[in-house]
Each structure stands twice: as C-alpha cells, then as structure tokens.
Design an enzyme around this catalytic site. Sequence first.
Site: not given
Length: 350
Positions: A68-69, A113, A162, A221
């Site tokens: 997402k980032t 975020d 999330t 990640r």
Amino acid sequence: MAREKIISSTSTGAEDEQFNTSLRPATLDECIGVGDLLEKLRISITAARKRAEPMEHVLLHGPPGLGKTTLAYVIAHEMGSTIKVTSGPALTRPSDLIGILTNMENRDVLFIDEIHRLPPAVEEYIYPAMEDYKVDFIVDSGMHSRTINLPLKPFTLIGATTRAGMLSPPLRTRFGISHHLDFWSPQDLLRRCTMSAQMLKMPYDGPALEQLAARARGTPRIANRLLRRCRDFAQVKADGRLTVQTVRDGLKLEGIDELGMDELDRRFLRVIIDTYKGGPVGIEAVAATLGEENDTLVDMVEPFLLQSGLLARTRKGRLATIKAYQHLGLACPDRPEQSLFESEQDQEEK
C-alpha cells in the site's frame, strides 16, 4: 523523480524500513502482484496528467506488507509530484491536518496510513478538503467565534488501512478508487525475490528463491525481510551464495517453517488447541493467554492462518482446523471434521 518529503511515518523498524525502501519500485511498470489495479491506476494517472489535474483520491485496504505504501510512492512518482506521508494516529488535532494541507502544492499527494484511526474531530476536516479543496477553521469561541475559510491547492489523498470496515461511510464514499490488496501468489513473490536479489547483486540459485518465496506468507515485505536474513546467513555461514540448503538453514534459525509460519503463529494455534481444546474461543481470550495485543493478532497473524486454512473464524470464536492439527503434528480431535466448522453464514463474526 521528485524528492519525497516525509512528514511522519510508521514502520516496523528503521533498519527494515530503509531496506524495504531501497528495493521499492518507482514506476507502475516495475510493480508486481496487484492485478487489475495497475491498469486502473495507469488510466487514471494518464487522464489526470493530460488534464493537468490531481488524480482521484485512492483508498487501499488489505493485510499489512502487501504494498500500500509502495503504491502511494509510485503514484506520486508517476504524477511527477511530491508525496507527504503521515498516519491516522499522528493527526491528533485538526490543526495537525490543516498545517499539512495548507503547505501542499498543486497535485501533491498526501498519504495517510492507518486512516481508520483518524480521530472524528480530524476526519470532519477531511471531507471539504477532499471534495472542495478547502477547510473551514473556527477561531475563538462563543459570541466572538468566527470561521476562516482556507482554500487549498488541488491534491490527491491516498488512504491505507488494514481495517476497511472501521472507516466511516462518509469517508469511504469520498474515494474515487477503492481497492483491496490480496496476498501475492508464489509466482509473483518469486518475481519480487528475483528482482530484489538482482538489485542487491546477490549470487543465488533459482530453486533457493523458490523456497524463500514459498515461505513468505504471500507478503512481499516478508519476502524481502527473509531475503535479508538469508543473505546475512549465507555470508557468515556459507560462501555468500544463496542456495536451497542455505535458505533452509537460515529460515530454520529464524523459526520459519515450510508454510512460512513463525513462532507466534504456532503459539497462537497451540493456545487454541491445548488451552481451549481447539476452540471456539474469542480473540480476547487468546490475546490475554499469549500476552499479545488484540490488534497484533488480528492484523498480523490471523489473515495468513485464515487464508491457509489453518484457522476458522465463526460467530462463536476461533477454531483450529484439521489442517492445523496435521501441520503441528498433533492428533486430530475425536469428532467429525465438520464439527470444527459452522455454517457458511457463521464465518463472519458478529
């Protein structure tokens, strides 16, 4: 590429975040694992650039670590604009948000975020900013109060969460593009591991990266983190080359099994099986027994266990599945397998 200006950010650790940033793709063509979202973004970005307008506001939701980032940075790069990064918990007062918004330039990107954790008082200022590019700021109080209208330069808000279900409907409906990010396939993870290994100029065998991708829990990640651990292990314990045996030995040292489960995953399942006889049991009880926060288990542990079929979540609580017993090498309960599950409509919690 414009230089990204970071106001504040959350991460799993400064060192890991720096490592992940160094491997982060910069363009849409370099992105992997987000399916048809890439085409949606490409069309929206191209149209916005032709009109010299900001791109539509974007909401990205899904488990942590799926990109997402990274997508927020890619969008800013493709738009040729600056990205400013903050998080919901960091915006405690309306003035925190207003200070950021009034310093943004035309077509800048604001990435928030954990946007589901925005305080209600701050969220109210987001609405007119997203729709009309303005905020109304009240100064003084009582009969002397007055409202100051602050115009904003057109910008794009990208929100990541999330917990999409915790967003208020007024906020959720103001995003022009909303997309759920799913766990990556082993093939996409293998491509990501291969790209990362090449960027790090690391010697490797193809099957070694396949082993690593298979244990990355469908999360890029985690794939990059495991690659880093194995690189260190290969450098110290082997000749520096990533081989199948090196990956197996390195991940064994890290407590990562063949499914990608770590010690916390196994403790989570063992508590349900040993302490609560396989369930059903509430997440609060499991968290208290483990000494972990509820959010840690819900966000970091459960999604992968649910996707892998090791855990069932019902109205009555969490249940360990037959597959969980088999994976942990435990005797299955003396009851029909269907008794471990409830009907289809019970798969979501109240």
